[in-house]
Design a protein around this motif. Sequence first.
Motif, short mmCIF file in Angstrom:
data_model
loop_
_atom_site.label_atom_id
_atom_site.label_comp_id
_atom_site.label_asym_id
_atom_site.label_seq_id
_atom_site.Cartn_x
_atom_site.Cartn_y
_atom_site.Cartn_z
N ARG A 121 0.83 -1.21 0.00
CA ARG A 121 0.00 0.00 0.00
C ARG A 121 0.86 1.26 0.00
NH1 ARG A 121 -2.39 3.64 -1.01
NH2 ARG A 121 -4.53 4.30 -0.47
N GLY A 131 -2.04 -0.77 -8.23
CA GLY A 131 -2.15 -1.61 -7.05
C GLY A 131 -1.68 -3.03 -7.25
N PHE A 373 -6.83 -0.55 -4.11
CA PHE A 373 -5.92 0.59 -4.02
C PHE A 373 -6.22 1.59 -5.13
CE2 PHE A 373 -2.25 -2.15 -2.08
CZ PHE A 373 -3.03 -2.37 -0.97
#
Length: 378
Positions: A121, A131, A373
């Motif tokens: 992250r 992501g 994400f």
Amino acid sequence: MLKVAGGTPRAADAGARGRSLFAIELLIAGISGGALFAVTGQEVIWLLGGVFGGWLACRIALARGRPAAPSPGARKSGQVLVGAAIGPSIASQTLHISAGQLVLLGTAVLAVLLCSILVARVYYAASPVDGVTAGMATLPGGIGIMPAVAAEYGKPVGLVAIVQSFRMTLVVALVLVAHEIWSTSDSSTTGERAGNALLPAGLPGWGYVAGLLLGAVCAAWLAGKLRIPVPTLLGPLLFGCGLALGLRALGVDADLLTAPFLQEIIGQGLLGLTVGEYLAQRYWGSAAALSGGIVGVLASCALAIGIALGLAAIGPWPFLTTLLMVAPGGAPEMAMIAAATGGELALVLAAQTGRQVLVNLLIPLWINVFNRFDQGRN
């Protein structure tokens, strides 16, 4: 030739290798591994020799415009040899662990995975990557599986492969350095295993090794058919353990039931070759993405060391054993080091294999997590 432009391999060149590349890799790995062994005396230093051999041979080939794609067969062959060598060692060990200690170990393994997601992250937020790329580059799974998943989703394979191979190399180097420091400063921390003979002794020894290797190959094939996780490692390992237990029950001398050191050397070298091959691949993508991935690996290793220290403080195991349990390296490499240093081999193997299986089997879950994400960024 596997060239990475913008982090994406050219499909026509993926998997291409020069005919003499493997022989050159083995030659360099043998020379460098022998030199490192002469200097350090560590039985598992041949892993780094293999990494250097694969990296240097591929870099030379790429510089000369020749194909040098990584070979998945080399790592599988190494896993068969290492698994067959570790199996008999497990058969001679007695596992002592309580239910509470088992829960503690499982919690530590899950903590490593959660830390990997956290690192992914942060890597995603701080670098120009999506992501899924951030996750595949930093998750401690199989070194061949993570780039393959990245390719399936159209992500930069070169970036993922280089970051993953850097992770493997760094973890092995850190564990070997830690072992050298702790074993010399406190001889009670780990128990060194007596070194095996380079080659089998006598006709019975050669017969045992021949049966061990033949059975290991068949066990790897059968484990693959049965969909056992990491079949080329666990199949030979289970066969070697069962063979040693059976022969001991028949009265065979336990000293005969060990794999020769040459088998371990070749297995280590083959494991390292693939890591070096991935590390050597050309990368023409963003420098910020690559440097961010390397920083992410360093952060993952630092967090794993912290977890290992906490596990050693709470549990009954020494730090080197807990480090081998939770280090984000490969299961074969960590188990090989545990076997060579007299560590809790069965626990290290269980923790490392369990983590790798969780990562690889839950790929759809991880992909879903990493895709979220991007939703936050959009």
